[in-house]
Design a protein around this motif. Structure first.
Motif, mmCIF file in Angstrom:
data_model
loop_
_atom_site.group_PDB
_atom_site.id
_atom_site.type_symbol
_atom_site.label_atom_id
_atom_site.label_comp_id
_atom_site.label_asym_id
_atom_site.label_seq_id
_atom_site.Cartn_x
_atom_site.Cartn_y
_atom_site.Cartn_z
ATOM 1 N N ILE A 161 -64.921 -59.330 -102.743
ATOM 2 C CA ILE A 161 -66.058 -59.196 -103.664
ATOM 3 C C ILE A 161 -66.395 -57.710 -103.772
ATOM 4 C CG2 ILE A 161 -68.390 -59.956 -104.221
ATOM 5 C CD1 ILE A 161 -67.982 -62.370 -102.481
ATOM 6 N N GLY A 162 -66.205 -57.179 -104.970
ATOM 7 C CA GLY A 162 -66.382 -55.741 -105.182
ATOM 8 C C GLY A 162 -65.018 -55.089 -105.201
ATOM 9 N N VAL A 163 -64.584 -54.638 -106.393
ATOM 10 C CA VAL A 163 -63.253 -54.028 -106.471
ATOM 11 C C VAL A 163 -63.343 -52.584 -106.963
ATOM 12 C CG1 VAL A 163 -61.887 -56.123 -106.538
ATOM 13 C CG2 VAL A 163 -62.808 -55.232 -108.669
ATOM 14 N N GLY A 164 -64.249 -51.853 -106.331
ATOM 15 C CA GLY A 164 -64.271 -50.396 -106.521
ATOM 16 C C GLY A 164 -63.210 -49.798 -105.610
ATOM 17 N N ARG A 165 -63.418 -48.539 -105.253
ATOM 18 C CA ARG A 165 -62.400 -47.826 -104.463
ATOM 19 C C ARG A 165 -61.994 -48.585 -103.201
ATOM 20 N NH1 ARG A 165 -65.691 -43.245 -106.500
ATOM 21 N NH2 ARG A 165 -67.326 -44.242 -105.310
ATOM 22 N N ILE A 166 -63.006 -49.007 -102.395
ATOM 23 C CA ILE A 166 -62.677 -49.589 -101.086
ATOM 24 C C ILE A 166 -62.130 -51.010 -101.247
ATOM 25 C CG2 ILE A 166 -63.589 -50.186 -98.809
ATOM 26 C CD1 ILE A 166 -65.611 -47.842 -99.190
#
Ligand code: DGY
Length: 366
Positions: A161-166
């Motif tokens: 959940i959350g597909v930014g950089r990290i």
């Protein structure tokens, strides 16, 4: 000629190597001496001291409207945060008051992503319990399944959940463990990312590096929660992510599922996580971040009844010497925080600060 009365206050020692660069740039630097964060009223006094134009902060410091207003009235120009997360900074007020805010993206991506994977592995393979067994002297015999067995990460369906950089870096590492991936991000769907990750899975399969063909899909949150064997969180804390993983979300997860949080504590409802572990709605959790840090002794997460299913860490995901302390702005958080500070206060050092990826509100510079 740089103004030699210009001063910077660092709320924390971020390492001699990076701090030396602040002094070398002709700025008078004061570093808060205690390892504990400065009290808010001390910070308020500091930003009002003559010549104070820069603050080097960490995620422990509430950089709120009162502090920013006092600073702006006294000539504060930049808040350089030694962290990527900025939920402790009132960014809207800083921007309105024309104070530049900088942070430290990218340099901690790899360290944090691999930590999340190791936290998942520690939890799934019961590494803490295994070590405890040996140290306690209770390891009486080798046995195929006693006193406990673990779960393999290989072959899991991992929800990210959350597909930014990290989140992306975590996804790339999961592929090396031959997992299926379900991705979700409340703000955007990245088709190119799915394509790239799927291509990597296909390549591994084609070359015989993985025995099964694995799939990567972008899904809605309920689907991710219901279908994942492990869920890892990689979101900033914002109004729309606060308690994203609440009681209802945990109820949707499989009873054998694991939860990993290396993002921000308040993205999960900690009370609900403790209940979910107690009632075995989920099988385990590994948490590196908490709504209140350090974790208060009366936290429901410290309930001994759930200790076997819950791994707790001290906001340690980026905690390597290189990532935390390296003075090179392309390597370490300390270096990148100082680079942000100097980009604003000594632009001749880094060129046009508007071009730098770590200035959060470049519009202030216009
Ligand atoms: C950050 O930078 O926001 C992390 O949580 C600490 O490394």
């Amino acid at each position: 000629m740089p103004d030699s009365s210009a001063r910077v206050y660092a709320t924390c020692d971020i390492g001699d190597a990076a701090l030396a660069r602040v002094r070398a740039a002709g700025l008078r630097l004061e570093v808060h001496a205690s390892p504990l964060p400065p009290a808010h009223d001390l910070l308020l006094r500091k930003v009002q001291e003559p010549g104070l134009i820069g603050l080097l902060t960490t995620l422990r410091d509430p950089i709120d409207a009162a502090l920013l207003a006092a600073g702006a009235a006294n000539g504060l120009r930049v808040v350089a945060q030694c962290a990527v997360g900025l939920d402790n900074v009132d960014l809207a007020t800083a921007t309105r008051l024309k104070i530049v805010v900088t942070h430290t993206p990218d340099v901690l991506t790899a360290a944090t992503a691999e930590f999340a994977l190791f936290a998942l592995g520690t939890l799934a393979r019961k590494l803490a319990a295994s070590e405890q067994l040996v140290r306690s002297g209770n390891w009486s015999h080798w046995h195929p399944y006693l006193p406990f067995l673990g779960q393999e990460v290989h072959g899991m369906t991992i929800g990210i959940i959350g597909v930014g950089r990290i989140g992306r870096a975590f996804a790339a590492r999961c592929i090396g463990l031959d997992t299926d991936l379900l991705l979700h991000d409340p703000r955007h769907q990245d088709a190119a990312l799915i394509e790239a990750l799927q291509a990597e899975c296909d390549l591994r399969f084609r070359h015989g590096l993985s025995r099964e063909q694995h799939r990567v899909r972008f899904v809605d949150l309920p689907t991710l929660l219901e279908e994942s064997d492990a869920v890892s969180l990689h979101l900033p804390l914002r109004a729309d992510t606060h308690h994203l993983i609440d009681r209802a979300a945990l109820r949707r997860m499989k009873p054998e599922a694991l939860l990993v949080n290396t993002a921000r504590g308040a993205v999960v409802d900690e009370l609900a996580v403790a209940e979910a572990l107690r009632k075995r709605w989920i099988a385990g959790a590994a948490l590196d971040v908490f709504a209140r840090e350090p974790l208060p002794p009366d936290s429901p997460l410290l309930d001994p009844a759930i200790a076997d299913r819950l791994r707790l860490f001290h906001h340690f995901a980026s905690g390597t010497k290189r990532t935390r302390l390296d003075a090179d702005p392309d390597v370490g958080m300390a270096g990148r925080a100082v680079a942000g500070l100097l980009a604003v206060l000594r632009p001749e050092t880094f060129g046009d600060p508007r071009q730098l990826p770590y200035i959060v509100n470049p519009e202030v510079l216009d």
